[in-house]
Design a protein around this motif. Structure first.
Motif, mmCIF file in Angstrom:
data_model
loop_
_atom_site.group_PDB
_atom_site.id
_atom_site.type_symbol
_atom_site.label_atom_id
_atom_site.label_comp_id
_atom_site.label_asym_id
_atom_site.label_seq_id
_atom_site.Cartn_x
_atom_site.Cartn_y
_atom_site.Cartn_z
ATOM 1 N N ALA A 1 0.844 -1.200 0.000
ATOM 2 C CA ALA A 1 0.000 0.000 0.000
ATOM 3 C C ALA A 1 0.877 1.247 0.000
ATOM 4 O O ALA A 1 1.937 1.277 0.638
ATOM 5 C CB ALA A 1 -0.918 -0.006 1.215
ATOM 6 N N ILE A 2 0.452 2.260 -0.744
ATOM 7 C CA ILE A 2 1.186 3.528 -0.762
ATOM 8 C C ILE A 2 0.807 4.336 0.468
ATOM 9 O O ILE A 2 -0.337 4.788 0.622
ATOM 10 C CB ILE A 2 0.890 4.319 -2.051
ATOM 11 N N THR A 3 1.743 4.472 1.372
ATOM 12 C CA THR A 3 1.592 5.244 2.604
ATOM 13 C C THR A 3 2.766 6.213 2.696
ATOM 14 O O THR A 3 3.726 6.104 1.909
ATOM 15 C CB THR A 3 1.599 4.315 3.837
ATOM 16 N N PRO A 4 2.740 7.154 3.629
ATOM 17 C CA PRO A 4 3.906 8.049 3.757
ATOM 18 C C PRO A 4 5.215 7.285 3.944
ATOM 19 O O PRO A 4 6.253 7.690 3.414
ATOM 20 C CB PRO A 4 3.563 8.896 4.984
ATOM 21 N N GLU A 5 5.186 6.169 4.682
ATOM 22 C CA GLU A 5 6.410 5.399 4.917
ATOM 23 C C GLU A 5 6.875 4.686 3.648
ATOM 24 O O GLU A 5 8.066 4.699 3.303
ATOM 25 C CB GLU A 5 6.190 4.387 6.048
ATOM 26 N N THR A 6 5.933 4.068 2.922
ATOM 27 C CA THR A 6 6.343 3.338 1.717
ATOM 28 C C THR A 6 6.737 4.293 0.593
ATOM 29 O O THR A 6 7.540 3.935 -0.273
ATOM 30 C CB THR A 6 5.213 2.413 1.243
ATOM 31 N N VAL A 7 6.180 5.509 0.579
ATOM 32 C CA VAL A 7 6.613 6.508 -0.406
ATOM 33 C C VAL A 7 8.092 6.834 -0.210
ATOM 34 O O VAL A 7 8.872 6.906 -1.170
ATOM 35 C CB VAL A 7 5.752 7.787 -0.308
ATOM 36 N N LEU A 8 8.504 7.002 1.060
ATOM 37 C CA LEU A 8 9.915 7.265 1.334
ATOM 38 C C LEU A 8 10.786 6.101 0.876
ATOM 39 O O LEU A 8 11.864 6.291 0.296
ATOM 40 C CB LEU A 8 10.117 7.521 2.835
ATOM 41 N N ALA A 9 10.318 4.875 1.119
ATOM 42 C CA ALA A 9 11.089 3.702 0.710
ATOM 43 C C ALA A 9 11.195 3.609 -0.813
ATOM 44 O O ALA A 9 12.260 3.311 -1.364
ATOM 45 C CB ALA A 9 10.444 2.436 1.282
ATOM 46 N N ALA A 10 10.087 3.855 -1.510
ATOM 47 C CA ALA A 10 10.104 3.777 -2.972
ATOM 48 C C ALA A 10 10.995 4.859 -3.584
ATOM 49 O O ALA A 10 11.670 4.627 -4.587
ATOM 50 C CB ALA A 10 8.680 3.903 -3.521
ATOM 51 N N ALA B 1 10.625 -10.564 -10.788
ATOM 52 C CA ALA B 1 10.071 -10.119 -9.514
ATOM 53 C C ALA B 1 9.704 -8.647 -9.618
ATOM 54 O O ALA B 1 10.453 -7.848 -10.169
ATOM 55 C CB ALA B 1 11.086 -10.325 -8.394
ATOM 56 N N LEU B 2 8.559 -8.290 -9.106
ATOM 57 C CA LEU B 2 8.147 -6.893 -9.154
ATOM 58 C C LEU B 2 7.347 -6.534 -7.922
ATOM 59 O O LEU B 2 6.819 -7.399 -7.220
ATOM 60 C CB LEU B 2 7.350 -6.591 -10.432
ATOM 61 N N THR B 3 7.268 -5.231 -7.692
ATOM 62 C CA THR B 3 6.494 -4.689 -6.578
ATOM 63 C C THR B 3 5.341 -3.879 -7.150
ATOM 64 O O THR B 3 5.535 -3.080 -8.072
ATOM 65 C CB THR B 3 7.365 -3.796 -5.685
ATOM 66 N N ALA B 4 4.154 -4.128 -6.617
ATOM 67 C CA ALA B 4 2.965 -3.374 -7.029
ATOM 68 C C ALA B 4 2.620 -2.404 -5.899
ATOM 69 O O ALA B 4 2.144 -2.816 -4.837
ATOM 70 C CB ALA B 4 1.803 -4.315 -7.318
ATOM 71 N N TRP B 5 2.915 -1.131 -6.132
ATOM 72 C CA TRP B 5 2.598 -0.101 -5.137
ATOM 73 C C TRP B 5 1.138 0.300 -5.354
ATOM 74 O O TRP B 5 0.769 0.786 -6.419
ATOM 75 C CB TRP B 5 3.522 1.104 -5.306
ATOM 76 N N ASN C 1 -5.576 10.498 -0.178
ATOM 77 C CA ASN C 1 -4.456 9.670 -0.611
ATOM 78 C C ASN C 1 -3.821 10.181 -1.903
ATOM 79 O O ASN C 1 -2.690 9.817 -2.227
ATOM 80 C CB ASN C 1 -4.895 8.215 -0.798
ATOM 81 N N PHE C 2 -4.569 11.015 -2.653
ATOM 82 C CA PHE C 2 -3.982 11.535 -3.886
ATOM 83 C C PHE C 2 -2.830 12.494 -3.588
ATOM 84 O O PHE C 2 -2.014 12.774 -4.457
ATOM 85 C CB PHE C 2 -5.045 12.228 -4.740
ATOM 86 N N LEU C 3 -2.780 13.017 -2.340
ATOM 87 C CA LEU C 3 -1.628 13.828 -1.954
ATOM 88 C C LEU C 3 -0.357 12.983 -1.986
ATOM 89 O O LEU C 3 0.722 13.473 -2.341
ATOM 90 C CB LEU C 3 -1.836 14.422 -0.559
ATOM 91 N N LEU C 4 -0.490 11.680 -1.625
ATOM 92 C CA LEU C 4 0.664 10.785 -1.696
ATOM 93 C C LEU C 4 1.112 10.593 -3.138
ATOM 94 O O LEU C 4 2.300 10.385 -3.402
ATOM 95 C CB LEU C 4 0.323 9.434 -1.060
ATOM 96 N N ALA C 5 0.152 10.656 -4.076
ATOM 97 C CA ALA C 5 0.514 10.513 -5.490
ATOM 98 C C ALA C 5 1.412 11.650 -5.955
ATOM 99 O O ALA C 5 2.202 11.488 -6.889
ATOM 100 C CB ALA C 5 -0.737 10.446 -6.358
ATOM 101 N N THR C 6 1.298 12.822 -5.320
ATOM 102 C CA THR C 6 2.162 13.944 -5.693
ATOM 103 C C THR C 6 3.554 13.814 -5.096
ATOM 104 O O THR C 6 4.450 14.583 -5.444
ATOM 105 C CB THR C 6 1.551 15.277 -5.239
ATOM 106 N N ARG C 7 3.735 12.852 -4.181
ATOM 107 C CA ARG C 7 5.046 12.637 -3.556
ATOM 108 C C ARG C 7 5.728 11.364 -4.063
ATOM 109 O O ARG C 7 6.922 11.193 -3.860
ATOM 110 C CB ARG C 7 4.883 12.536 -2.036
#
Length: 455
Positions: A43-52, A397-401, A410-416
């Motif tokens: 799931a795209i969260t603030p934490e996973t955005v930083l990781a990606a 192997a792939l990751t589906a965010w 959550n669309f704010l996360l899309a801008t990050r």
């Protein structure tokens, strides 16, 4: 069994086939299927955005020709050889008259052609990255010379007109240009070399010289000291003559030594000071005429140099424009190596999205460059960014965010969320869209089957 019952049974069967994926195949992200056993859904969260976003990526840059300016490489031209000096001898006088030049009005120093300006900027890593050539020059104490057109040429900024302005006005102009070019406008400006305003000193002095006028006023005693002092021994017939704006002023040497007021006569740009041991003005006048001829000679040379500079700038500007146009043509013909992201699924148009030059792009950039997600058919709860593993040993192997757009926040996360080359942005279809398409596909078969049974 009647025809009506047969038709009903046919509809039910076809709908069951559609629901099982036989009549209609719909793409989806399914980590549980055997063929996609290496798919990891996050799931795209603030934490996973930083990781990606931590994955290494350097955006492709535009060619250097897009950052060059037409006048950056030009240098100030010289005036060439100067005329021969004037030598004359005149008999001694009977008396000397005192004629003091008018007082010079108080005014701040204005920058002129030939001055060298020094930019000082904070010594920080981030500033170095932003100001590059500008900081390199200031760190090595290399200034910027005001050229014949009254401008200084600064890398990544261009030409800034500063001639005729005070230091405060020049700082304001430079601040504006730095802001326009999105560069941190933290700097200080000072004049490192004063070359535009000068006073010449000649005659009976130890070392004839040219004294610059700086931020502080230049007085007569200071100018004479800069020339090594007066060497005349006979005070009765020696005088200091000042040529200013077509008028010759005279201060007898004996009065100069006895009056502190006369020694503090303020000089201004273009003054010529001549220590004469003769009474008549012929020799001093010859000296002043020589200074006038020198000024005219240098002015003519400066005009010629400026014309040459303008011609060179025009040629350079044409070459830059041609190089940029050629590159844009190659870009249109798709002959330039670009990084792309691919848009698929329920988007307005399945296409590839070119990653921009010089900066990273986000998930929101890619979606809304294609008019966003069509909410009538696209499932905003099922938006994915599919990214393969950078390790060649993990090919496949792939990751589906996963972005759940049912919560608009959550669309704010899309801008990050930063995209990487060859990412695939996938939007699943609405459940009702899937059934609508099943019905659309099976309706012609149903009509044909019913018509055959009725016949």
């Amino acid at each position: 069994m009647g025809k009506k019952a047969l038709s009903s049974l046919a509809v039910t069967g076809l709908l069951m086939l559609g629901g099982c994926g036989v009549a209609y195949q719909s793409p989806s992200v399914n980590p549980m299927s055997a063929s996609a056993s290496k798919v990891r859904v996050l799931a795209i969260t603030p934490e996973t955005v930083l990781a990606a976003n931590r994955s290494g990526y350097s955006p492709k840059e535009l060619p250097a020709v897009f950052f060059a300016n037409a006048g950056g490489g030009s240098t100030q031209r010289g005036a060439g050889a100067v005329p021969d000096p004037v030598v004359d001898y005149q008999p001694r006088p009977d008396m000397l008259e005192t004629r003091v030049p008018p007082a010079v009005p108080d005014a701040p120093y204005t920058i002129g052609i030939g001055d060298v300006l020094l930019l000082a900027t904070p010594q920080t890593g981030s500033t170095v990255e932003q100001l590059t050539g500008l900081l390199a020059a200031s760190n090595s104490r290399q200034g910027y010379t005001v050229q014949d057109d009254g401008a200084i040429a600064i890398p990544n900024v261009g030409r800034v007109q500063v001639a005729g302005t005070t230091l405060e006005e020049a700082e304001n102009r430079l601040f504006q240009r730095l802001v326009e070019n999105q560069i941190d406008p933290t700097f200080s400006l000072e004049v490192a070399e004063f070359n535009s305003k000068k006073v010449s000193i000649g005659g009976a002095v130890a070392q004839p010289a040219v004294a610059p006028i700086t931020l502080t006023p230049l007085y007569l005693d200071e100018a004479l000291a800069a020339a090594g002092g007066i060497t005349a021994e006979d005070l009765d017939y020696a005088s200091v003559r000042i040529y200013r704006d077509g008028t010759i002023y005279q201060i007898p040497l004996r009065e100069l030594y006895s009056s502190s007021r006369l020694s503090r006569v303020q000089l201004t740009n273009g003054d010529a000071v001549f220590v004469d041991t003769e009474y008549t003005l012929d020799r001093a006048q010859a000296y002043f005429e020589e200074r006038i001829r020198l000024a005219e000679f240098r002015q003519d040379a400066r005009i010629a140099a400026l014309n040459e500079l303008n011609a060179e700038v025009n040629i350079r500007r044409g070459a830059l424009a041609e190089e940029r146009e050629n590159y844009m043509t190659r870009l249109e013909l798709d002959s330039v190596d670009r990084d792309y992201v691919y848009l698929t699924g329920e988007v307005n148009k399945q296409a590839r999205y070119p990653l921009p030059f010089g900066r990273t792009a986000t998930l929101a950039d890619a979606l809304y460059s294609n008019d966003g997600v069509p909410t009538r058919t696209g499932n905003v709860a099922e938006i994915y960014v599919l990214r393969g593993s950078p390790d060649p040993r993990e090919f496949g192997a792939l990751t589906a965010w996963h972005l759940d757009g049912r919560n608009a926040a959550n669309f704010l996360l899309a801008t990050r969320f930063e995209l990487r080359p060859n990412d695939v942005v996938f939007v699943a279809e609405q459940p009702v869209t899937r059934w609508s398409r099943v019905v659309t596909q099976i309706t012609p078969s149903l009509i044909t089957s019913t018509a055959a049974q009725l016949n």
